[in-house]
Design an enzyme around this catalytic site. Structure first.
Site, short mmCIF file in Angstrom:
data_model
loop_
_atom_site.label_atom_id
_atom_site.label_comp_id
_atom_site.label_asym_id
_atom_site.label_seq_id
_atom_site.Cartn_x
_atom_site.Cartn_y
_atom_site.Cartn_z
N TYR A 107 -4.42 3.11 -0.10
CA TYR A 107 -5.12 1.85 0.19
C TYR A 107 -4.82 1.38 1.61
CZ TYR A 107 -5.07 -3.11 0.95
OH TYR A 107 -5.19 -4.33 1.55
N HIS A 108 -3.54 1.32 1.98
CA HIS A 108 -3.19 0.85 3.32
C HIS A 108 -3.75 1.80 4.39
CE1 HIS A 108 -0.01 -1.48 1.09
NE2 HIS A 108 -0.41 -2.39 1.94
N THR A 162 -4.72 -5.73 6.51
CA THR A 162 -3.41 -5.95 5.87
C THR A 162 -2.26 -5.71 6.84
OG1 THR A 162 -1.92 -5.09 4.17
CG2 THR A 162 -3.58 -3.57 4.96
N ARG A 219 3.62 -12.11 -9.71
CA ARG A 219 4.13 -11.43 -10.90
C ARG A 219 5.45 -12.06 -11.36
NH1 ARG A 219 3.23 -6.49 -12.84
NH2 ARG A 219 5.20 -5.45 -12.38
N GLN A 238 -3.47 -9.40 6.89
CA GLN A 238 -2.93 -10.39 5.96
C GLN A 238 -1.68 -9.89 5.24
OE1 GLN A 238 -5.34 -13.48 3.62
NE2 GLN A 238 -5.18 -11.78 2.21
N VAL A 259 -0.51 -12.34 -0.70
CA VAL A 259 -0.97 -13.68 -1.05
C VAL A 259 -0.23 -14.15 -2.31
CG1 VAL A 259 -2.98 -15.07 -1.61
CG2 VAL A 259 -3.22 -13.09 -0.11
N ARG A 302 -14.46 -5.15 -9.16
CA ARG A 302 -13.15 -5.62 -9.61
C ARG A 302 -13.17 -5.91 -11.12
NH1 ARG A 302 -9.46 -5.66 -11.12
NH2 ARG A 302 -7.50 -6.72 -10.72
N ASP A 317 -23.98 -2.92 -3.71
CA ASP A 317 -22.84 -2.05 -3.48
C ASP A 317 -22.89 -1.55 -2.04
OD1 ASP A 317 -20.99 0.05 -3.35
OD2 ASP A 317 -21.19 0.44 -5.50
N SER A 346 0.44 3.64 1.66
CA SER A 346 -0.32 4.01 0.45
C SER A 346 -1.71 4.41 0.92
CB SER A 346 -0.43 2.82 -0.52
OG SER A 346 -1.33 1.85 -0.01
N GLU A 377 8.93 3.98 -0.56
CA GLU A 377 9.04 2.97 0.49
C GLU A 377 10.51 2.79 0.82
OE1 GLU A 377 7.41 -0.69 -1.18
OE2 GLU A 377 8.88 -0.73 -2.78
N LEU A 431 -19.29 -6.31 -8.05
CA LEU A 431 -18.51 -6.69 -9.24
C LEU A 431 -17.55 -5.58 -9.68
CD1 LEU A 431 -21.26 -8.62 -11.29
CD2 LEU A 431 -19.76 -9.44 -9.47
N LYS A 478 -7.26 0.91 5.37
CA LYS A 478 -7.33 -0.25 6.28
C LYS A 478 -6.93 0.17 7.70
CE LYS A 478 -8.26 -3.63 3.19
NZ LYS A 478 -8.81 -4.98 3.15
N THR A 510 10.76 -8.07 -12.53
CA THR A 510 10.74 -6.63 -12.31
C THR A 510 10.96 -6.29 -10.83
OG1 THR A 510 8.35 -6.77 -12.11
CG2 THR A 510 9.19 -6.17 -14.28
N1 USQ Z 1 7.48 -5.12 -6.05
C1 USQ Z 1 8.55 -5.32 -6.90
N2 USQ Z 1 8.28 -5.66 -8.18
C2 USQ Z 1 7.03 -5.83 -8.67
C3 USQ Z 1 5.92 -5.64 -7.78
C4 USQ Z 1 6.20 -5.29 -6.48
O1 USQ Z 1 9.71 -5.19 -6.52
O2 USQ Z 1 6.88 -6.14 -9.85
C5 USQ Z 1 7.72 -4.76 -4.64
C6 USQ Z 1 7.01 -3.49 -4.20
O3 USQ Z 1 7.76 -2.33 -4.49
C7 USQ Z 1 6.84 -3.75 -2.71
C8 USQ Z 1 6.68 -5.28 -2.63
O4 USQ Z 1 7.18 -5.79 -3.84
O5 USQ Z 1 7.98 -3.41 -2.02
C9 USQ Z 1 5.26 -5.76 -2.42
O6 USQ Z 1 4.42 -5.27 -3.42
P1 USQ Z 1 3.04 -6.02 -3.78
O7 USQ Z 1 2.43 -5.33 -4.95
O8 USQ Z 1 3.29 -7.48 -3.88
O9 USQ Z 1 2.18 -5.84 -2.43
P2 USQ Z 1 1.39 -4.59 -1.81
O10 USQ Z 1 1.34 -3.43 -2.72
O11 USQ Z 1 1.97 -4.36 -0.46
O12 USQ Z 1 -0.09 -5.12 -1.63
C10 USQ Z 1 -0.47 -6.50 -1.56
C11 USQ Z 1 -1.97 -6.58 -1.81
C12 USQ Z 1 -2.71 -5.90 -0.68
C13 USQ Z 1 -2.28 -6.48 0.65
C14 USQ Z 1 -0.78 -6.38 0.82
C15 USQ Z 1 -0.29 -7.11 2.04
O13 USQ Z 1 -2.33 -6.02 -3.06
O14 USQ Z 1 -4.10 -6.07 -0.86
O15 USQ Z 1 -2.91 -5.80 1.69
O16 USQ Z 1 -0.14 -7.02 -0.30
S1 USQ Z 1 1.15 -6.39 2.72
O17 USQ Z 1 2.15 -6.21 1.66
O18 USQ Z 1 1.65 -7.26 3.77
O19 USQ Z 1 0.80 -5.08 3.22
#
Ligand code: USQ
Length: 407
Positions: free
Chosen positions: A188-189, A145, A248, A215, A218, A35, A74, A186, A331, A33, A192, A260
């Protein structure tokens, strides 16, 4: 099958648990839990009102007669309990979602970096070691990811896990297949990416049967099962740390907050609808590798889009304004992205692509629960470096005023 869903209380874990239970599998959720605790730490809540996991499982049983059992555990900290649980229940498959999944959260402070590495790396390694020790023959499906690859614009498609290379040896050229190089953006990445190496080792050394799903981002909120009852609703993150870009933009459109866009919005990313996520897990489960086979790797995404194109589309749909902000992340300002996803298509995935109906559904959900949104939590303020932090405004009030001015 008896299936353990680790992290089954989360955004993808919950609808996956429902989907698999609906297909007739015996589903056990193991979750610490965390999150929900992170919501408390950040002072935010899911846009959608979420019941306790026990209550969610009770409603599911009432609706369908199917039982989902919840076990508070956990993975990263309770190795002995994990081993005991596995030895006792001997699941046929284990789906591993139990990792901290937000890039901005992982970059917030040094403490958040340490937490993300401790939690994610230990969770995965504990699981692998426990699987070997208990000798269970379970197929492990892990949610990875696309971001491990760093969204590079090399021009060639990102393959599904492996890259064919040719190397020079003293006896001539030799062909080899290697894991496609990672370039995480990041902490986080990065965790993975480390997972990938652990999977490679345990498949090769211990014959574990592992599938790793890379993935994309989403979007959406409902699946066929979460729609069945208001109390089965999925969580929905809108805040600057856990909210992902398209969702968002959709809630921002719903509450009249300018969209944003970070920088020029030239970032191209891979996307997948939540309904397709759960379908992909089902398909991956049915296509398990044999013992001794290398890790099976799928790209779990259906389409790619540029952030500014998504913003323009949502603006067109809703009349929302677009606001270009200094990017808090380190980035590429602009990138192309071509991704192969042939394996899921061959297994029968019929992709849900961005279409107005499903986008509007998210806006409708956001409008219904907009009273739960704290506008001060909308800005993304976690900066990737100290230099960027000096340029990005951390004051949510100042962000809110900018947003008001841009409306
Ligand atoms: N971005 C904006 N405005 C916002 C939020 C994000 O321009 O308000 C931009 C970010 O700078 C980035 C892109 O949108 O360039 C994606 O950001 P995101 O927060 O949608 O996605 P990310 O941080 O990459 O992470 C999410 C999930 C993560 C998953 C990943 C898949 O949180 O768990 O692994 O997407 S991927 O992006 O294919 O790596």
């Amino acid at each position: 099958m008896r299936i353990a869903v680790l992290g089954g209380d989360g955004f993808v874990g919950w609808p996956t648990s429902l989907h698999l239970s609906n297909l007739g599998h015996e589903v056990h959720i193991l979750d610490n839990l965390s999150r929900r605790w992170i919501d408390t730490e950040l002072g935010v809540q899911s846009l959608t009102p979420m019941d306790s996991i026990q209550e969610r499982c009770r409603i599911w049983k009432q609706e369908t007669g199917n039982q989902i059992q919840f076990h508070l555990l956990d993975l990263a900290k309770e190795f002995e309990r994990l081993k005991t649980w596995l030895a006792e229940h001997r699941p046929d498959a284990i789906i591993h979602f139990a990792e901290q999944r937000a890039a901005p959260y992982s970059m917030k402070t040094d403490r958040h970096k340490v937490y993300t590495v401790d939690n994610n790396v230990n969770a995965t390694h504990n699981l692998l070691a426990a699987m070997v020790e208990t000798g269970i023959d379970a197929h492990l499906v892990h949610l990875g990811t696309m971001g491990v690859y760093g969204y590079s614009s090399v021009g060639a498609p990102i393959p599904e896990g492996y890259l064919d290379i040719e190397i020079d040896t003293p006896t001539g050229k030799k062909q080899q297949q290697v894991l496609y190089p990672t370039r995480p953006g990041s902490v986080y990445h990065m965790t993975k990416s480390l997972d990938q190496i652990m999977f490679q080792f345990f498949a090769q050394n211990d014959g574990l049967r592992i599938t790793d799903l890379h993935q994309g981002i989403v979007w959406g909120t409902h699946t066929d099962q979460t729609r069945r009852h208001e109390q089965l609703i999925n969580r929905f993150d809108y805040d600057g740390d856990y909210g992902t870009v398209l969702n968002r933009f959709l809630i921002q459109a719903a509450i009249g907050y300018p969209l944003t866009v970070h920088g020029t919005g030239g970032q191209t990313r891979a996307f997948i609808h939540i309904q397709d996520c759960v379908r992909c897990i089902e398909l991956a489960l049915a296509d398990a590798p044999a013992a001794g086979e290398r890790v099976k790797i799928f790209n779990q995404m259906t389409e790619t889009h540029r952030v500014r194109d998504l913003a323009a589309m949502v603006a067109r749909l809703s009349g929302a304004k677009v606001m270009n902000l200094p990017n808090p992340r380190k980035e590429a300002a602009e990138n192309d992205l071509i991704v192969k996803n042939d394996q899921f298509l061959a297994l029968g995935l019929n992709p849900i692509t961005l279409e107005e109906g499903l986008l509007s559904e998210v806006v409708d959900v956001a409008k219904k629960y907009q009273h739960r949104i704290d506008r001060l939590r909308v800005p993304a303020v976690s900066a990737w470096t100290k230099e960027i932090a000096a340029e990005v405004d951390h004051d949510p009030e100042a962000h809110a005023q900018d947003a008001k001015a841009a409306e």
